[in-house]
Design an enzyme around this catalytic site. Structure first.
Site, short mmCIF file in Angstrom:
data_model
loop_
_atom_site.label_atom_id
_atom_site.label_comp_id
_atom_site.label_asym_id
_atom_site.label_seq_id
_atom_site.Cartn_x
_atom_site.Cartn_y
_atom_site.Cartn_z
N HIS A 1 -29.07 7.65 -1.35
CA HIS A 1 -27.62 7.72 -1.52
C HIS A 1 -27.23 6.53 -2.42
CE1 HIS A 1 -23.36 7.21 -0.29
NE2 HIS A 1 -23.41 8.44 0.18
N ASP B 1 -31.68 2.60 5.39
CA ASP B 1 -30.38 3.26 5.43
C ASP B 1 -30.49 4.36 6.48
OD1 ASP B 1 -28.31 5.02 5.13
OD2 ASP B 1 -28.47 5.19 2.95
N GLN C 1 -27.92 8.82 8.06
CA GLN C 1 -28.12 10.23 8.43
C GLN C 1 -29.17 10.41 9.51
OE1 GLN C 1 -26.17 12.56 7.54
NE2 GLN C 1 -25.12 11.61 5.83
N LYS D 1 -20.51 8.78 11.50
CA LYS D 1 -21.54 9.82 11.38
C LYS D 1 -22.14 10.16 12.74
CE LYS D 1 -22.24 9.09 6.67
NZ LYS D 1 -21.71 9.97 5.63
N CYS E 1 -23.30 11.90 -3.77
CA CYS E 1 -23.60 10.48 -4.02
C CYS E 1 -25.10 10.25 -4.11
CB CYS E 1 -23.01 9.58 -2.94
SG CYS E 1 -21.24 9.67 -2.83
N1 PMP Z 1 -26.32 6.51 3.17
C1 PMP Z 1 -26.39 7.82 3.42
C2 PMP Z 1 -27.73 8.48 3.47
C3 PMP Z 1 -25.21 8.54 3.62
O1 PMP Z 1 -25.27 9.85 3.87
C4 PMP Z 1 -23.97 7.88 3.57
C5 PMP Z 1 -22.66 8.61 3.77
N2 PMP Z 1 -22.54 9.77 3.04
C6 PMP Z 1 -23.96 6.51 3.32
C7 PMP Z 1 -25.16 5.87 3.13
C8 PMP Z 1 -22.70 5.74 3.26
O2 PMP Z 1 -22.09 5.73 4.52
P1 PMP Z 1 -20.61 5.18 4.69
O3 PMP Z 1 -19.79 5.90 3.67
O4 PMP Z 1 -20.26 5.54 6.09
O5 PMP Z 1 -20.65 3.71 4.45
#
Ligand code: PMP
Length: 426
Positions: free
Chosen positions: A143, A220, A223, A246, A384
């Site tokens: 991401h 990270d 997910q 999440k 993203c």
């Molecule tokens: N890493 C991953 C794999 C994600 O799916 C997301 C959220 N789409 C993020 C980071 C960022 O998370 P947040 O927007 O809650 O900071």
């Protein structure tokens, strides 16, 4: 008059009492009021859980009760309201510690979410460890929030950002990852579960490879936490970043797990109230972790609400919930695979929560808009994860992502909707 206190433990106990086991999706759905609504006469099918999950009634009620009865600032007050809020806030830290099996509650730093957690590591640990000519390794699966902070760090420090490729199924090439590690590699940052493909990365193997060469690993976990049991000690990682929203908690709150010996040597992230020991104009000394990294008034209700979401999960038959979700993913893959003209993007053997697909030339945004008319919420776009899109040479995918409150009927509705899209364009 005695002051009202807002117990967060009660809600969990209440849930426990009437929670049927084994996992019963019908009764679980009743805990999530948003799922019980219609648009255009059709019941909502919510399949955008990778973007954010819905909140159980216990979390919603808690936030209301907190602001109605308990709101006050923490750590500074000597009066009962403040002491109760402080206790609940610190209690949430302990709940999160236990949920991910961190060794010590001081290893949990509250942040705004995964993005801020990763930025915190980049700005502190990263700046401390990464210098001119050094290297940081990420992967093609990431991401943007696990790429951009490292890109910025490398640019600032004169370091080099390297990335390990994925194969066409969406698995990270671990041999290539290992091959990238040199004596200049200062850290590896990698997702536990991909938000665009659903790939589950074998983090223990990654940690073994990295630690074998004395390279720390930042995970990270945005997910992963909603779909897998996460045990940071078992994974052996150095940092683990995640978001409350999440995992059925409020938005605006998340956390960073960091090994205490590492947190202890890291400089502050932001300066402000609460994170200091002593301030004079000549010298400032900083508090110990995690306080050192929590400058200013935090999202108190959010943090406690995150704890209430964890109570909710703890009161569930979580193993049953995860199995149900796995069954959904299998069922969705089989059902969608039968549709002529649909291609599933991301076919790793170990996947969680996410099913990306495209329909040839039909733009994913058109798919999403037409499905919305059927009251089916999915996400379309690059998620993203533009390097992932580049790997498959596509601009975007349509992505259905699951939570344990989804059902096979949701997937049948999705399949029907997709067939409608195809009919419209044929
Ligand atoms: N890493 C991953 C794999 C994600 O799916 C997301 C959220 N789409 C993020 C980071 C960022 O998370 P947040 O927007 O809650 O900071």
């Amino acid at each position: 008059m005695s002051l009202p206190t807002v117990s967060t433990e009660k809600s969990a106990a209440a849930i426990n009492e009437d929670r049927p086991t084994p996992f019963d999706v019908k009764s679980v759905r009743a805990d999530f009021p948003i799922l019980n609504q219609e648009a255009a006469g059709k019941s909502l099918v919510y399949l955008d859980n990778a973007a954010t999950t819905q909140k159980p009634q216990s979390v919603i009620d808690y936030l209301n009760r907190y602001y109605a009865l308990q709101n006050s600032n923490i750590h500074r007050g000597v009066y009962r309201l403040s002491e109760a809020a402080t206790e609940a806030y610190e209690g949430a830290r302990h709940k999160i510690q236990r949920f991910i099996n961190a060794a010590d509650h001081r290893e949990i730093v509250f942040t705004r979410g995964t993005t801020e957690s990763i930025n915190l590591v980049a700005e502190t640990f990263g700046k401390m460890r990464v210098g001119q000519g050094d290297e940081v390794v990420v992967t093609e699966l990431e991401h943007h929030s696990n790429i951009v902070p490292w890109y910025l760090l490398c640019r600032e420090q004169g370091a080099v950002l390297r990335h390990a490729p994925i194969d066409d199924r969406g698995d990270v090439d671990l041999d290539a990852l290992e091959g990238l590690i040199t004596d200049r590699t200062r850290l590896i940052a990698i997702a536990h579960v991909s938000n665009s493909l659903g790939t589950v990365v074998p983090i223990r193997n990654v940690v073994d490879i990295a630690h074998g060469k004395e390279v720390p690993v930042v995970i990270d976990g945005a997910q992963a936490l909603p779909h897998l049991p996460v045990d940071v000690q078992d994974l052996g990682c150095d940092f683990y970043a995640f978001s409350g929203h999440k995992v059925f908690g409020p938005t605006g709150i998340g956390a960073l797990y960091g090994r205490y010996d590492l947190l202890k040597e890291m400089p502050p992230y932001q300066g402000g109230g609460s994170m200091i020991q002593k301030v004079t104009f000549d010298e400032i000394t900083f508090a110990d972790p995690p306080t050192r990294f929590e400058a200013g008034t935090p999202d108190i209700a959010g943090a406690i609400g995150f704890g209430v979401a964890i109570d909710y999960l703890n009161a569930l038959d979580l193993e049953g919930a995860f199995n149900h979700e796995h069954d959904l993913l299998d069922y969705a893959a089989r059902t969608l695979d039968e549709i002529d003209g649909l291609r599933i993007i991301g076919t790793a053997e170990h996947k969680a929560g996410v099913l990306s697909f495209d329909l040839g030339d039909i733009h994913p945004h058109d798919i999403g808009t037409i499905l919305d008319q059927e009251s089916i919420a999915i996400r379309t776009g690059h998620h993203c994860a533009q390097p992932v899109m580049a790997h498959y040479d596509i601009p975007a995918t349509a992505r259905a992502s699951f939570a344990f409150y989804n059902t096979r009927e949701d997937i049948d509705r999705l399949a029907l909707g997709v067939r409608k899209v195809l009919d419209l364009f044929r």
